[in-house]
Design a protein around this motif. Sequence first.
Motif, mmCIF file in Angstrom:
data_model
loop_
_atom_site.group_PDB
_atom_site.id
_atom_site.type_symbol
_atom_site.label_atom_id
_atom_site.label_comp_id
_atom_site.label_asym_id
_atom_site.label_seq_id
_atom_site.Cartn_x
_atom_site.Cartn_y
_atom_site.Cartn_z
ATOM 1 N N THR A 215 0.829 -1.206 0.000
ATOM 2 C CA THR A 215 0.000 0.000 0.000
ATOM 3 C C THR A 215 0.863 1.255 0.000
ATOM 4 O OG1 THR A 215 -0.046 -0.221 2.367
ATOM 5 C CG2 THR A 215 -1.962 -1.024 1.185
ATOM 6 N N GLN B 45 -1.879 -2.169 8.807
ATOM 7 C CA GLN B 45 -1.699 -3.384 7.990
ATOM 8 C C GLN B 45 -0.721 -4.319 8.693
ATOM 9 O OE1 GLN B 45 -0.754 -2.592 3.899
ATOM 10 N NE2 GLN B 45 -0.679 -4.756 3.370
ATOM 11 N N THR C 14 -0.122 -7.793 7.585
ATOM 12 C CA THR C 14 0.523 -8.786 6.722
ATOM 13 C C THR C 14 0.283 -8.436 5.255
ATOM 14 O OG1 THR C 14 0.767 -11.154 6.212
ATOM 15 C CG2 THR C 14 -1.459 -10.380 6.705
ATOM 16 N N ASP C 15 1.087 -9.023 4.384
ATOM 17 C CA ASP C 15 0.914 -8.798 2.950
ATOM 18 C C ASP C 15 0.070 -9.901 2.333
ATOM 19 O OD1 ASP C 15 2.804 -10.810 3.357
ATOM 20 O OD2 ASP C 15 3.806 -10.408 1.461
ATOM 21 N N ARG C 16 -0.305 -10.887 3.115
ATOM 22 C CA ARG C 16 -1.009 -12.043 2.569
ATOM 23 C C ARG C 16 -2.509 -11.799 2.455
ATOM 24 N NH1 ARG C 16 1.950 -15.819 -0.150
ATOM 25 N NH2 ARG C 16 3.943 -16.094 0.885
ATOM 26 N N SER C 17 -3.129 -12.389 1.439
ATOM 27 C CA SER C 17 -4.568 -12.229 1.237
ATOM 28 C C SER C 17 -5.336 -13.059 2.265
ATOM 29 C CB SER C 17 -4.941 -12.711 -0.164
ATOM 30 O OG SER C 17 -4.720 -14.106 -0.253
ATOM 31 N N VAL C 18 -6.585 -12.680 2.491
ATOM 32 C CA VAL C 18 -7.405 -13.465 3.416
ATOM 33 C C VAL C 18 -7.610 -14.883 2.884
ATOM 34 C CG1 VAL C 18 -8.620 -11.661 4.688
ATOM 35 C CG2 VAL C 18 -9.469 -12.357 2.453
ATOM 36 N N ARG C 19 -7.612 -15.022 1.575
ATOM 37 C CA ARG C 19 -7.754 -16.353 0.971
ATOM 38 C C ARG C 19 -6.569 -17.244 1.357
ATOM 39 N NH1 ARG C 19 -10.588 -17.325 -4.483
ATOM 40 N NH2 ARG C 19 -9.729 -19.337 -5.041
ATOM 41 N N PHE C 20 -5.363 -16.695 1.246
ATOM 42 C CA PHE C 20 -4.168 -17.446 1.651
ATOM 43 C C PHE C 20 -4.250 -17.785 3.145
ATOM 44 C CE2 PHE C 20 -0.004 -17.387 3.714
ATOM 45 C CZ PHE C 20 0.704 -18.306 2.978
ATOM 46 N N TRP D 67 -14.591 -19.270 -3.252
ATOM 47 C CA TRP D 67 -14.604 -18.183 -2.270
ATOM 48 C C TRP D 67 -15.717 -17.233 -2.667
ATOM 49 C CZ3 TRP D 67 -11.148 -17.385 1.904
ATOM 50 C CH2 TRP D 67 -11.311 -16.167 2.580
ATOM 51 N N GLU E 178 -17.984 -14.305 -1.115
ATOM 52 C CA GLU E 178 -18.118 -13.492 0.087
ATOM 53 C C GLU E 178 -19.160 -12.402 -0.144
ATOM 54 O OE1 GLU E 178 -14.262 -12.137 1.357
ATOM 55 O OE2 GLU E 178 -15.116 -11.204 3.153
#
Length: 340
Positions: free
Chosen positions: A2, A226, A228-234, A263, A265
Amino acid sequence: MTIPRKVAMKSAANGEAPTFRTGMIAIVGRPNVGKSTLLNAIVGSHVSITSRKPQTTRNRVLGVLTRPDAQYVFVDTPGLQHRHRNLMTRRMNSGVASALHGVDAVVMVVDAHGWQEGDDAVLRLLPKPRPAPIAADEPVSTPDAVADVRADGSSAPASRVILALSKTDALRDKGQLLPRIADAAARYPFAAIIPVSAARGWQIDDLLAGLRGLLPEGMPLFEADQITDRSVRFLAAELVREQVFRLMGDELPYGMAVTIERWAESPGRAVIDALILVERESQRAMVIGAGGRKLREIGVKARAGIERLLEKPVFLQTHVRVQPGWNRDARALDQLGIES
Ligand SMILES: Nc1nc2c(ncn2[C@@H]2O[C@H](COP(=O)(O)OP(=O)(O)OP(=O)(O)O)[C@@H](O)[C@H]2O)c(=O)[nH]1
Ligand SMILES: [Mg+2]
């Protein structure tokens, strides 16, 4: 990533802006020493899954902590492997080595119960320490130097590596710590050696204070909120894998992985299908368990974690598929994000 946002930088004491420091910090160590638990304790959230089993962490995971005077960007890495050297573990090991490149500081984690052979392998990956000067007036050639001479003339640390002795809460005899610190200090010129307990939150602030001194001045790289850089999916797939690791016997983990197949949502809920890949039919039977009980338990516990993550009700379906040799298959590994 970001757009950087300015975070509060005023010092309460004198109204002066303290130097804001930002940097990347790799967390490395042999399997199961508590790297991910330490990261989660630092950022105050479950960004990296943990279990008693080695090889819990497979991908590099960023965990970000933003304080008024610093932003710490941690890179959690897989435990450096000695055994099970298939394509997946070779990739994991090279991921550890590459995570050490270009970081500003390193936290090496060693279990306070004692130094082991696997820790030596980690030591060999660390940046070469700055050699001690031979004579005061003799210039020192330091092509691999990990510490700079500071502009203000203060003595630079011999290395940018801090050793965290983990799980000190579980040490019966705390008197063992001093000889272990001396033993570790003789092996590498650590910038500091800090006994910690991630489980109890002991000395995490001391670790952060030590790290801050190793970070360069700079603006934050991530939004203050923020983590983490990881997606919620991961993260959701990881939460399913965490439950399989925690609820299964010792044989399974090296041969299983989780992917998200669906997924969907909406503001009110999420519908998620997670696929558990295993290598053999016998493992499929183990994951499902008698009458499907094991898979249900995995699903119930993982769903609770995903609901906490998404802050909404989750309808989670889990399936198990046999896919022999997926962890030797480059394409399957690419799809799982286990990078080369
Ligand atoms: N008593 C105690 N146990 C801990 C502490 N930190 C981690 N553990 C336990 O040690 C085990 C391994 O923790 P992880 O954080 O998954 O270890 P890791 O180094 O990330 O492991 P890999 O990702 O497999 O390399 C888990 O059962 C944790 O609960 C601690 O401070 N105290
Ligand atoms: Mg881990």
